[in-house]
Structures are given as structure tokens and as C-alpha cells.
Design a protein around this motif. Structure first.
Motif, mmCIF file in Angstrom:
data_model
loop_
_atom_site.group_PDB
_atom_site.id
_atom_site.type_symbol
_atom_site.label_atom_id
_atom_site.label_comp_id
_atom_site.label_asym_id
_atom_site.label_seq_id
_atom_site.Cartn_x
_atom_site.Cartn_y
_atom_site.Cartn_z
ATOM 1 N N UNK A 273 0.840 -1.193 0.000
ATOM 2 C CA UNK A 273 0.000 0.000 0.000
ATOM 3 C C UNK A 273 0.880 1.250 0.000
ATOM 4 N N UNK A 274 0.319 2.339 -0.530
ATOM 5 C CA UNK A 274 1.034 3.609 -0.580
ATOM 6 C C UNK A 274 0.889 4.328 0.756
ATOM 7 N N UNK A 275 1.999 4.798 1.283
ATOM 8 C CA UNK A 275 1.953 5.513 2.565
ATOM 9 C C UNK A 275 2.712 6.825 2.436
ATOM 10 N N UNK A 276 2.078 7.884 2.916
ATOM 11 C CA UNK A 276 2.679 9.211 2.854
ATOM 12 C C UNK A 276 2.529 9.879 4.210
ATOM 13 N N UNK A 277 3.665 10.286 4.778
ATOM 14 C CA UNK A 277 3.670 11.066 6.015
ATOM 15 C C UNK A 277 3.820 12.537 5.661
ATOM 16 N N UNK A 278 2.926 13.366 6.186
ATOM 17 C CA UNK A 278 2.951 14.802 5.948
ATOM 18 C C UNK A 278 3.307 15.500 7.255
ATOM 19 N N UNK A 279 4.488 16.101 7.304
ATOM 20 C CA UNK A 279 4.959 16.769 8.516
ATOM 21 C C UNK A 279 4.708 18.264 8.375
ATOM 22 N N UNK A 280 3.869 18.815 9.248
ATOM 23 C CA UNK A 280 3.524 20.231 9.180
ATOM 24 C C UNK A 280 4.698 21.079 9.660
ATOM 25 N N UNK A 281 5.064 22.087 8.862
ATOM 26 C CA UNK A 281 6.215 22.942 9.196
ATOM 27 C C UNK A 281 5.816 24.414 9.138
ATOM 28 N N UNK A 282 6.543 25.238 9.880
ATOM 29 C CA UNK A 282 6.315 26.684 9.895
ATOM 30 C C UNK A 282 7.651 27.359 10.192
ATOM 31 N N UNK A 283 8.037 28.355 9.397
ATOM 32 C CA UNK A 283 9.371 28.958 9.538
ATOM 33 C C UNK A 283 9.349 30.371 10.113
ATOM 34 N N UNK A 284 8.306 30.712 10.857
ATOM 35 C CA UNK A 284 8.221 32.060 11.430
ATOM 36 C C UNK A 284 9.369 32.300 12.410
ATOM 37 N N UNK A 285 9.864 33.533 12.450
ATOM 38 C CA UNK A 285 10.891 33.927 13.405
ATOM 39 C C UNK A 285 10.324 35.003 14.333
ATOM 40 N N UNK A 286 10.951 35.143 15.475
ATOM 41 C CA UNK A 286 10.576 36.197 16.423
ATOM 42 C C UNK A 286 11.850 36.869 16.921
ATOM 43 N N UNK A 287 11.681 37.953 17.630
ATOM 44 C CA UNK A 287 12.837 38.647 18.191
ATOM 45 C C UNK A 287 13.599 37.737 19.140
ATOM 46 N N UNK A 288 12.859 36.944 19.896
ATOM 47 C CA UNK A 288 13.488 36.025 20.851
ATOM 48 C C UNK A 288 14.069 34.796 20.158
ATOM 49 N N UNK A 289 13.504 34.433 19.008
ATOM 50 C CA UNK A 289 13.955 33.239 18.268
ATOM 51 C C UNK A 289 14.272 33.632 16.822
ATOM 52 N N UNK A 290 15.379 34.342 16.597
ATOM 53 C CA UNK A 290 15.696 34.829 15.246
ATOM 54 C C UNK A 290 16.040 33.711 14.265
ATOM 55 N N UNK A 291 16.432 32.542 14.783
ATOM 56 C CA UNK A 291 16.749 31.411 13.908
ATOM 57 C C UNK A 291 15.510 30.618 13.524
ATOM 58 N N UNK A 292 14.395 30.956 14.163
ATOM 59 C CA UNK A 292 13.160 30.244 13.896
ATOM 60 C C UNK A 292 12.472 29.876 15.198
ATOM 61 N N UNK A 293 11.160 30.146 15.270
ATOM 62 C CA UNK A 293 10.414 29.796 16.478
ATOM 63 C C UNK A 293 10.269 28.286 16.587
ATOM 64 N N UNK A 294 10.044 27.636 15.444
ATOM 65 C CA UNK A 294 9.949 26.168 15.418
ATOM 66 C C UNK A 294 11.288 25.601 14.945
ATOM 67 N N UNK A 295 12.260 25.776 15.800
ATOM 68 C CA UNK A 295 13.669 25.496 15.519
ATOM 69 C C UNK A 295 14.293 25.094 16.857
ATOM 70 N N UNK A 296 15.389 24.332 16.866
ATOM 71 C CA UNK A 296 16.010 23.994 18.155
ATOM 72 C C UNK A 296 16.211 25.232 19.026
ATOM 73 N N UNK A 297 15.684 25.191 20.238
ATOM 74 C CA UNK A 297 15.813 26.332 21.128
ATOM 75 C C UNK A 297 17.213 26.412 21.707
ATOM 76 N N UNK A 298 17.557 27.578 22.194
ATOM 77 C CA UNK A 298 18.948 27.877 22.540
ATOM 78 C C UNK A 298 19.532 26.934 23.592
ATOM 79 N N UNK A 299 18.710 26.403 24.498
ATOM 80 C CA UNK A 299 19.256 25.530 25.535
ATOM 81 C C UNK A 299 19.774 24.204 24.993
ATOM 82 N N UNK A 300 19.446 23.920 23.705
ATOM 83 C CA UNK A 300 19.922 22.679 23.086
ATOM 84 C C UNK A 300 21.001 22.930 22.032
ATOM 85 N N UNK A 301 21.395 24.171 21.851
ATOM 86 C CA UNK A 301 22.371 24.480 20.809
ATOM 87 C C UNK A 301 23.736 23.868 21.079
ATOM 88 N N UNK A 302 24.011 23.499 22.315
ATOM 89 C CA UNK A 302 25.299 22.849 22.594
ATOM 90 C C UNK A 302 25.372 21.474 21.944
#
Length: 510
Positions: free
Chosen positions: A363-392
């Protein structure tokens, strides 16, 4: 000794099926020309068959000593030894004919041969791939795969300087273009004389199949458009992905999203990635089933995964494509301020999808992952992006491969995690170490959870905790969180698809 090295390489090429024995004299003469040698006497005996990398290293060293190669940097050596391998790599017509012949036996036979061929030509450098560190970490979402990729050589300052002085060229247009096949390379563009690509057709359009030279996972394939055209996620992409897995049912195929931050590193050339690998996300079960009236022949639901994934499964390929297109259309224009989902701000679009296709039990299977690339002043790299506490651990964008549950971590972590283990066992002050200080808060969070930390188990503990960090990174990239509130918000969106998406709350199954 150059006569011996040439003989060794030609015998290697014959042994691995790159050339025929009747090509022997021809190949020897081509190599003699490259090395500027006018006399050739085949050695009475040659050493026991050596690894290809050893033969090429000796040839490159000879070129350096004799003024054929001027620089000893990694880039210069790569350009030269790829040129050498190009002389014993069969032309595209031979490779494509062999692939087509094997494909008639089975798609798996064809790709198995092609993958080995891509290693035998040294396009995929086996000696570098084996340096990659890989492990599996248990998490609440199942086992997560981790790799520290070490196959990409670090930039030599001399190469960087030479690249800055090099004459710029627009040919090939990018690293994916079909014109890379056989290309000599420059200081800013890798050599590809040993590179061969396979033509395929997807939804009536011309594409090519190749493997990634860096192989993040088994048979890491790249499927790229014949034309240098930008990536776009649309109905045709869903059809092309399903076409691909229909032709190669032992492979998966997916596409990076088509927007910056949530997309891949190359958005200028339409391409997909696939291969013979079962990613952790494929093993994840559906946690909540959804029924879409008019699409009763599709099994649909929300996947138990840290990101926001809708899975569609059906024997009807057209139905999967149609429903996927409707979900994409709904998501492109969807805004829910309460869930901090904005379709656009100041005219800039934010919503897109990362799709992944596979065949499952015919059977045919397709996974659709919802994404959003909005940025904010607090998250200039992306709000839906690894947050700073995990950048290490992970600061880079979350692309297709990470979305599917394979963490591709930076090479720096090999040394850092090893040093971290030693420092923890020694009881050292992590904050006093400039390299390890960034990991100190993280270690404080979990070290007390282990009653016994010894030199025997510290590496296993660290690897497990890295896996947990990666699940948090995926949760950060997920537009809807794995909470009651998050799932309710996701259901609000699904309710807008056809205006009739319905939760039918069946038990989890695969």
C-alpha cells in the motif's frame, strides 16, 4: 614504484568490474599519460591486494614529489585522486545499461549493484564513512538514531585561501546538476570524474538517481530534477514521491520543505532524498485516527511523534495524492493565533510540509509533517527550531533526515563528548573548561538521575541523554506540541481540511 601503483589500480578496477581485462593496456596507458611516465614495465609481482585508499594515497604522494600536484591539502588531494579514478570508471552509457539490465531482474538488484559501484569508484569514500559514529538511544517515542558525521573533511585554511582567489564559474549551476557527471572540479567545487547518475522518470518528468557521497544512512539516495529548477512542495511532489517508491518499493523517498529554516541546504534545485533505511518515524504508530469523508479508502491519523505528522495509507495512489494536496492547500493558508500558527506575516509565507513516502505491505503511505518557519525577536533562527538551551548539541536546521528520526550531529561533538565523559568521571569543574562549559547546565539536569556513574557506563549514559535532547529538538521543531492542548489545536486544523476532518478515535495500530 609508480609502475607498481598503476598496475595495482588497474588490477583493482578489473577485480571490481569497473573495467574489463581487455581494457587493461588502454587503462595503463591513460594512467601513464597522467603521471607523465614514458616507460612501463609490468612488475614481476605486486603486493597482496591492498585497500583502494592506500593505492591512491601512494599515487597522490608520487604526484606531489614529482611536481604533478602542487598542494598537499585535503581538497587538492581529493581533486587529484578523483581524476585518477575517473580514468578507470566506465562511461555513463555502460553504467546505465548495466543498471537497466539489473533493474529487469529486480529494482533491489539494480540499486545494490549501483551502491557498491559508487563505493568501488571511490565516489563514496569508504575510508571516511567508517569514521562516522552511530548509535541508537531509547526515548519515549521509541529508539532514535544518532550519527556524528565525520566523512566531510574539515576545511584547510590553505584551501579556503585558494578558493577565495579562484576564478568563479557558474558551471555546473549547483552541486546537484546533471553536469556534475565527469566534472573535473575546482577549489570551490568537488571533482566528479568518478560520478555516474541513473536516469529515471517521475510523473512524466526526467529525474536522475545518485547516492550522497557522505552517506548519512544506508544507501542514502538523492533524486534530482534534470532541470535546475527551485524546490516547490505541491501536488506533483506527492505524486513523484509515490511514483518513486512504486518503482523502488524497497526504498523510501522524501522531500525537504521548500522554505528557508525548515527546508534543506539546497533550495535552488528540485530534489528528493531516499534510500534503503527504516527511519524511526516509520516505526512510530498512529496515536489517533482521522476520517476524511470522501476518502474512506484511506487510513489516516496523527503519528505518535515529537513533530506534527499526518499519516495517509491506501491502496489507491491517486486518493493519497488528492487528500495530501488538500491538506497542503489548507495548511498553506491556515492561521491560528492561539496556537501561534501564522500562514504569513508581512506577505512572507510560513506554512509548508515535509513529505515522506514509502510502500507498506503493498500500500502507498505518505507522512505529511507540518512545518512553519516564522521567526521572532526572541527566536531569530526560527520559532519552530532547536531552542537555545539545546544548541550545545544541535543548532542547525531540522531537515528531512532529522524529521524522520536520524540526528545528524556536528563533528565537534566526537571530541567534546569524549572529553565530557572523562571530566565527569574525574569530577572536574565543567564550567572552568572553555570547551565543555556549554554542556555544564545540561549535565547538571541529568547526572543526579543515575545512582552509579562509572568509567564503564558514562559513555552509554551520555549517548542516551543526547538522544533525549534530540527528541526535545524535534519537539521544538513541531508546530503542535505533544500535549492535550497541542493535539486539540492540531485537530482544529484538521477540521478545516474539507471542513469535515473527524476524529474517529480508534486504537493504535500500524
Amino acid at each position: 614504484m609508480i609502475n607498481t601503483f598503476i598496475t595495482e589500480l588497474v588490477e583493482y578496477a578489473i577485480r571490481e568490474g569497473l573495467i574489463s581485462r581487455c581494457d587493461r593496456v588502454y587503462s595503463v596507458n591513460r594512467l601513464l599519460e597522467l603521471f607523465g611516465v614514458v616507460e612501463y614495465v609490468a612488475p614481476d609481482s605486486i603486493p597482496e591486494a591492498r585497500e583502494l585508499v592506500a593505492i591512491l594515497d601512494d599515487m597522490t604522494d608520487y604526484a606531489l614529489k614529482n611536481g604533478i600536484l602542487e598542494s598537499d591539502t585535503v581538497n587538492s588531494r581529493d581533486l587529484f585522486d578523483t581524476r585518477v579514478m575517473g580514468l578507470v570508471t566506465p562511461p555513463p552509457s555502460v553504467v546505465r545499461s548495466k543498471f537497466a539490465s539489473l533493474f529487469e531482474e529486480s529494482p533491489e538488484s539494480a540499486t545494490k549493484w549501483y551502491y557498491k559501484f559508487s563505493q568501488d569508484t571511490n565516489y563514496i569514500r569508504r575510508d571516511r564513512i567508517v569514521k562516522d559514529e552511530k548509535w541508537t538511544a531509547p526515548t519515549e517515542f521509541g529508539d532514535i538514531d544518532i550519527t556524528i558525521n565525520l566523512s566531510k573533511p574539515e576545511k584547510d585554511p590553505r584551501d579556503i585561501a585558494a578558493a577565495g582567489k579562484a576564478k568563479k564559474s557558474g558551471y555546473p549551476s549547483c552541486f546537484l546538476c546533471m553536469e556534475n557527471e565527469g566534472y573535473a572540479g575546482t577549489m570551490t567545487h568537488p571533482a566528479r570524474q568518478n560520478h555516474r547518475i541513473i536516469p529515471i522518470t517521475l510523473a512524466g518528468e526526467d529525474y536522475f538517481l545518485q547516492y550522497s557521497p557522505y552517506v548519512y544512512y544506508n544507501e542514502h539516495a538523492i533524486i534530482f530534477n534534470k532541470k535546475h529548477t527551485p524546490m516547490v512542495i505541491d501536488r506533483d511532489v506527492f505524486l513523484k514521491l509515490l511514483d518513486f517508491v512504486e518503482q523502488f518499493p524497497h526504498y523510501i523517498a522524501g522531500s525537504n520543505a521548500d522554505l528557508p529554516i525548515v527546508g534543506g541546504s539546497i533550495l535552488s534545485h528540485d530534489h528528493f532524498q531516499g534510500g534503503g533505511y527504516e527511519f524511526p518515524m516509520a516505526r512510530a504508530a498512529i496515536e489517533r485516527y482521522i476520517e476524511f469523508p470522501g476518502f474512506e479508502n484511506i487510513t489516516a491519523g496523527i503519528v505518535n511523534w515529537p513533530m506534527s505528522v499526518i499519516r495517509l495509507n491506501s491502496a489507491d495512489k491517486g486518493a493519497v495524492v488528492e487528500l495530501s494536496a488538500r491538506i497542503l492547500s489548507a495548511w498553506r493558508g491556515y492561521t491560528d493565533e492561539d496556537a501561534f500558527i501564522f500562514a504569513e506575516t508581512d506577505g512572507e509565507p510560513h506554512n509548508t510540509i515535509t513529505p515522506i513516502a514509502r510502500m507498506r505491505n503493498g500500500r502507498y503511505e505518505l507522512d505529511l509533517v507540518l512545518r512553519n518557519n516564522i521567526t521572532t525577536k526572541e527566536c531569530p533562527l526560527g520559532y519552530y527550531h532547536p531552542h537555545s538551551q539545546y544548541h550545545h548539541i544541535k543548532k542547525e536546521n531540522i531537515g528531512l533526515i532529522e524529521v524522520m528520526g536520524l540526528a545528524v550531529l556536528p563533528a565537534r561533538l566526537k571530541g567534546e563528548l569524549s572529553a565530557l565523559a572523562d571530566a565527569i568521571i574525574a569530577g572536574s569543574d565543567l564550567r572552568a573548561n572553555p570547551t565543555l562549559a556549554k554542556h555544564a547546565d545540561w549535565v547538571d539536569e541529568w547526572l543526579g538521575n543515575y545512582p552509579s556513574v562509572t568509567s564503564s557506563n558514562i559513555n552509554e549514559i551520555i549517548r542516551k541523554e543526547v538522544g533525549i535532547v534530540f527528541t526535545h529538538v524535534l519537539e521544538d521543531a513541531g508546530v503542535y506540541k505533544c500535549t492535550e492542548e497541542g493535539r486539540a489545536a492540531m485537530m482544529r486544523f484538521l477540521g478545516t481540511v474539507l471542513k469535515t476532518g473527524t476524529d474517529i478515535s480508534r486504537s493504535s495500530m500500524q
